[in-house]
Design an enzyme around this catalytic site. Structure first.
Site, short mmCIF file in Angstrom:
data_model
loop_
_atom_site.label_atom_id
_atom_site.label_comp_id
_atom_site.label_asym_id
_atom_site.label_seq_id
_atom_site.Cartn_x
_atom_site.Cartn_y
_atom_site.Cartn_z
N ARG A 163 7.94 94.17 60.49
CA ARG A 163 6.79 93.28 60.73
C ARG A 163 5.57 93.97 61.34
NH1 ARG A 163 8.88 90.24 57.13
NH2 ARG A 163 10.25 88.54 57.78
N ASN A 196 6.00 95.19 53.04
CA ASN A 196 5.25 93.91 52.94
C ASN A 196 4.72 93.46 54.30
OD1 ASN A 196 7.82 93.27 53.90
ND2 ASN A 196 7.88 91.28 52.90
N ASN A 233 16.13 84.40 50.89
CA ASN A 233 15.84 84.69 49.50
C ASN A 233 16.27 86.12 49.20
OD1 ASN A 233 14.88 84.59 46.90
ND2 ASN A 233 12.82 85.25 47.50
N ASP A 276 18.62 93.42 55.09
CA ASP A 276 17.40 92.65 54.82
C ASP A 276 16.97 91.90 56.10
OD1 ASP A 276 15.20 91.61 53.55
OD2 ASP A 276 16.31 90.27 52.22
N HIS A 324 11.57 86.26 62.00
CA HIS A 324 10.53 85.23 61.94
C HIS A 324 10.37 84.60 63.32
CE1 HIS A 324 9.65 85.15 57.69
NE2 HIS A 324 10.94 85.18 57.41
ZN ZN Z 1 13.68 90.91 48.87
ZN ZN Z 2 13.58 92.13 52.21
#
Ligand code: ZN
Ligand code: ZN
Length: 438
Positions: free
Chosen positions: A76, A106, A290, A317, A321
């Protein structure tokens, strides 16, 4: 070429006495003392005597394992340091027995230029409790249009390339990305997802989603993109890695590809191995991921594939949050859960204790196998190796609580759950990175 960075720390001098050393790659499974001198494994044996500056640890009844490697975490940073950063995420990893982790791109801004990547490398050098490496994005801004400067990002230290969080939307884009990484010697990690089938989905499509009245994400959403990507990898004779495989149908495609000699590797998360879509019934947003938790038949297929090696490795993963983002109705909550601090305990409890998987295979899939995919030296307890190991108490009972988390976020599906087995101490890159107090 360096692919991970951490803050400097004093090299460990430790004598770990009487633990069960399990390191399948080194052919080790038995009770032995492990002497670590100046951050390296100096000697294995029985009745090793400690030098005067060597700390002695009583590890009777404990497991001494090569430390774990996670190819897929979200730290993050830059952008959402309220949720996680390099310091807190690497501390959470150390507490989970990890000795190296790799963060996805990301972030905000996206890791799509060498300048952003260099900033992260500097943070890792200053703050990381264990070695941390970074993926760079495949496309600028993760927009799925223009490729990033992969050569430059590779030279700046990117371990690989991924638009994780987003699929590679078109065949043409996937093809060009695979062509480019072939030259750079890195790999592309693919978040397989057909967006036209994903649209608005909240959970796995099946009887449970029908019962709950939630819109479904079909298995086909993943397996279709896996199959297409594999066809492109075969056509281009390029290597590809799949993130968080969740369905039996994807496994069939990967099995065919491996049999045909395509260079494919794949990871699976602890939550997909331990939970199924029935867990959604309480509508707790911490179970919203997801890809989503799938049917029990998918879960069983994933466990079998991890055992056989069709699935190469475990990856968490880890997706922190903020509490205010997850503390909303299920349909409004973001996807993702944290996982670094619970991964080994979950899999030891759910798979090893139930005899679905032997301990040695779990160690390989969490340690040696992901290290090889990342292109870093595999953690090992063999003499001469840099000390990258963890000590686990396989009998320890503990309850997962938000209060104890080293992660800055606490969106774990296992909050309040009693675990068996706990990481007591982690030595990463030759220094003590974590020690459980209490
Ligand atoms: Zn992913
Ligand atoms: Zn991921």
């Amino acid at each position: 070429m360096e692919r991970t960075w951490s803050k400097s720390a004093p090299a460990a001098d430790l004598l770990i006495k009487g633990g069960r050393v399990v390191d399948p790659d080194a052919g080790l499974d038995g009770v032995q003392d492990v002497l670590v001198t100046k951050g390296r494994v100096a000697e294995l044996g029985s009745e090793i005597k400690a030098g005067k500056n060597t700390r002695v640890l009583d590890a009777r009844g404990m497991l001494v394992l090569p430390g774990f490697v996670d190819l897929h975490v979200h730290l993050r940073t830059p952008g959402r340091e309220d949720e996680e950063d390099v310091a807190s995420g690497s501390r959470a990893a150390a507490a989970g027995g990890y000795v190296a982790i790799f963060a996805m791109a990301n972030t905000d801004p996206v890791v799509d230029t060498a300048a952003v990547l260099k900033g992260l490398v500097a943070s890792a050098r200053a703050e990381a409790a264990i070695p941390v490496g970074f993926f760079a994005a495949v496309t600028r801004g993760l927009a799925g249009e223009q490729l990033t400067e992969m050569g430059e990002l590779g030279a700046a230290g990117a371990v690989g390339f991924s638009d994780d969080g987003r699929p590679l939307a078109t065949a043409a884009l996937t093809r060009r990305a695979l062509q480019y990484v072939k030259v750079s010697g890195r790999f592309v990690a693919v978040h397989a997802q057909d967006d036209s089938l994903f649209k608005g989905g909240q959970m796995h499509e099946g009887p449970v989603s029908a019962r709950l009245g939630l819109s479904g994400i079909p298995s086909l959403c993943e397996s279709l993109d896996v199959s297409r990507t594999l066809d492109i990898a075969e056509y281009e004779d390029a290597a590809v890695h799949f993130c968080h495989v969740s369905t039996a149908a994807s496994l069939k495609a990967i099995e065919r590809a491996k049999a045909a000699g395509i260079r494919v590797s794949a990871e699976v998360t602890p939550h997909h191995l331990a939970l199924n879509d029935e867990a959604i019934a309480a509508l707790d947003p911490n179970f919203k991921m997801n890809p989503p938790l799938r049917a029990e038949s998918d879960r069983l297929a994933l466990v079998a594939a991890l055992k056989s090696g069709l699935l190469d490795c475990v990856a968490t993963d880890h997706a922190p949050h903020a509490a205010e983002e997850k503390d909303v109705p299920f349909e409004e909550a973001p996807f993702g859960c944290i996982g670094l601090e619970t991964a080994f305990s979950v899999l030891y409890g759910e798979l090893v204790m139930s005899k679905a998987l032997d301990l040695g295979s779990l160690v390989t899939r969490m340690s040696t196998a992901p290290a090889r995919i990342a292109g870093i030296e595999a953690p090992s307890v063999r003499p001469g190796a840099v000390a990258d190991l963890c000590i686990v108490d396989p009998e320890a009972k503990w309850t997962v609580s938000a209060h104890d988390m080293q992660s800055r976020s606490c969106n774990s599906p296992w909050l309040g759950h009693e675990m068996t087995a706990r990481v007591k101490l982690t030595v990463a890159a030759g220094h003590v990175a974590w020690e459980h107090s209490a």
